[in-house]
Design a protein around this motif. Structure first.
Motif, PDB file in Angstrom:
ATOM      1  N   GLY A   1     -30.519  -8.824  42.748  1.00  0.00           N
ATOM      2  CA  GLY A   1     -29.553  -9.178  41.713  1.00  0.00           C
ATOM      3  C   GLY A   1     -29.048 -10.620  41.756  1.00  0.00           C
ATOM      4  N   GLU A   2     -29.553 -11.391  42.721  1.00  0.00           N
ATOM      5  CA  GLU A   2     -29.112 -12.793  42.843  1.00  0.00           C
ATOM      6  C   GLU A   2     -29.699 -13.632  41.693  1.00  0.00           C
ATOM      7  OE1 GLU A   2     -27.076 -13.516  45.314  1.00  0.00           O
ATOM      8  OE2 GLU A   2     -27.028 -15.717  45.227  1.00  0.00           O
ATOM      9  N   LYS A   3     -29.015 -14.752  41.367  1.00  0.00           N
ATOM     10  CA  LYS A   3     -29.518 -15.646  40.325  1.00  0.00           C
ATOM     11  C   LYS A   3     -30.711 -16.433  40.886  1.00  0.00           C
ATOM     12  CE  LYS A   3     -27.489 -18.867  37.051  1.00  0.00           C
ATOM     13  NZ  LYS A   3     -27.659 -20.256  37.366  1.00  0.00           N
ATOM     14  N   LEU A   4     -31.819 -16.457  40.144  1.00  0.00           N
ATOM     15  CA  LEU A   4     -33.016 -17.154  40.629  1.00  0.00           C
ATOM     16  C   LEU A   4     -32.856 -18.665  40.508  1.00  0.00           C
ATOM     17  CD1 LEU A   4     -35.766 -14.876  39.037  1.00  0.00           C
ATOM     18  CD2 LEU A   4     -34.794 -14.758  41.335  1.00  0.00           C
ATOM     19  N   VAL A   5     -33.533 -19.398  41.384  1.00  0.00           N
ATOM     20  CA  VAL A   5     -33.440 -20.862  41.367  1.00  0.00           C
ATOM     21  C   VAL A   5     -34.842 -21.477  41.327  1.00  0.00           C
ATOM     22  CG1 VAL A   5     -31.256 -20.903  42.665  1.00  0.00           C
ATOM     23  CG2 VAL A   5     -33.441 -21.022  43.911  1.00  0.00           C
ATOM     24  N   ILE A   6     -34.875 -22.766  40.960  1.00  0.00           N
ATOM     25  CA  ILE A   6     -36.107 -23.550  41.071  1.00  0.00           C
ATOM     26  C   ILE A   6     -35.991 -24.332  42.376  1.00  0.00           C
ATOM     27  CG2 ILE A   6     -37.478 -25.412  40.043  1.00  0.00           C
ATOM     28  CD1 ILE A   6     -36.344 -24.599  37.309  1.00  0.00           C
TER      29      ILE A   6
END
Ligand code: AMP
Length: 210
Positions: free
Chosen positions: A152-157
Motif C-alpha cells: 500500500g506504499e506510494k511508489l517512487v522512481i
C-alpha cells in the motif's frame, strides 16, 4: 546452501525474476545488492554515506564495501537455501571474492535484453520504497496506479533511473560486468535466457535453467 547468480544489465528484469521465484519458494532467498545499498543509504550508516555519491552517478561502489555486505548476508544465512544473487558480483574482482567464500555456485544465468529496450524499461520503472516490489507502468502495472499492491506504499522512481544516469550505468555494465560472462563460461556455469518475453515467461525460462 548454494548460490544462483543473476547476470544482466540494469533494467534487464533480474530483480523481478528473483522476487517472483523467492515469493513462490521459501528455500529461495532474493539478495539484491542495490536494495542492500539503498537500505544503508536510507539509514545513513557509514557504508551508506560512502556509497551514496557513487550510486547517484551510476558508478560502482567500492568492491570492499559491497563485498562486506554480501558476505555478511551469506554468513547469516543458514539451512537448505539457494541464494538468488541479484546485482552481485558486478566485476571480476567481486566474483573472485565470492569464490573465496567457498559457497558453491549452482549456476549463473544471463538475462539477455538489448540496450535499445533497456532505456524504455527503466523509464517506466516504479519501485516500492518500503517492501522493494518492482513495477512497470505498462508491462507490470500495480492494481491501483502509483500504489504498491503488496503493502500500500506510494511508489517512487529511483533517483538513478533518469536517462543520463542510465546511459552511464549501461557503459559501466558493458565495461565492468560483461567480462563475467566469459569468467563464468570458463567455469561451465553460464546459462542464458531471453529477458524480453514478459515477466511470467522470463521467470519460467529462468527457473528451467537455474
Ligand atoms: P541496482 O539496484 O543493482 O541497479 O544497483 C544500483 C546501484 O548500486 C548501482 O548503480 C551501483 O552504484 C550500486 N551497486 C549495486 N550493486 C553493486 C555491486 N555489486 N558493486 C558495486 N556497486 C553496486
Amino acid at each position: 546452501m548454494n548460490i544462483v547468480i543473476l547476470l544482466g544489465a540494469p533494467g534487464s528484469g533480474k530483480g523481478t525474476i528473483a522476487a517472483r521465484l523467492a515469493g513462490e519458494n521459501e528455500n529461495l532467498k532474493h539478495i539484491s545488492s542495490g536494495d542492500l545499498l539503498r537500505g544503508a543509504v536510507a539509514k545513513g550508516t557509514p557504508a551508506g554515506l560512502e556509497a551514496k555519491g557513487y550510486m547517484e552517478k551510476g558508478a560502482l561502489v567500492p568492491d570492499a564495501l559491497i563485498a562486506q555486505m554480501i558476505t555478511d548476508v551469506i554468513a547469516e544465512t543458514q539451512g537448505d537455501v539457494t541464494m538468488l544473487l541479484d546485482g552481485f558480483p558486478r566485476n571480476v574482482a567481486q566474483a573472485e571474492i565470492l569464490e573465496k567464500t567457498g559457497v558453491p555456485i549452482r549456476s549463473v544465468v544471463l538475462v539477455d535484453v538489448p540496450d535499445a529496450i533497456i532505456a524504455d524499461r527503466i523509464a517506466g520503472r516504479r519501485t516500492c520504497p518500503k517492501c522493494k516490489a518492482g513495477y512497470h507502468v505498462t508491462a507490470l502495472p500495480p492494481k491501483v496506479e502509483g500504489v504498491c499492491d503488496k503493502c500500500g506504499e506510494k511508489l517512487v522512481i529511483r533517483k538513478d533511473d533518469n536517462p543520463d544516469t542510465v546511459k552511464d550505468r549501461l557503459v559501466v555494465y558493458h565495461r565492468e560486468t560483461e567480462p563475467l560472462i566469459k569468467f563464468y563460461e570458463q567455469r561451465g556455469l553460464l546459462r542464458r535466457i531471453d529477458g524480453d518475453q514478459g515477466p511470467e515467461k522470463n521467470a519460467a525460462a529462468f527457473k528451467a535453467v537455474m
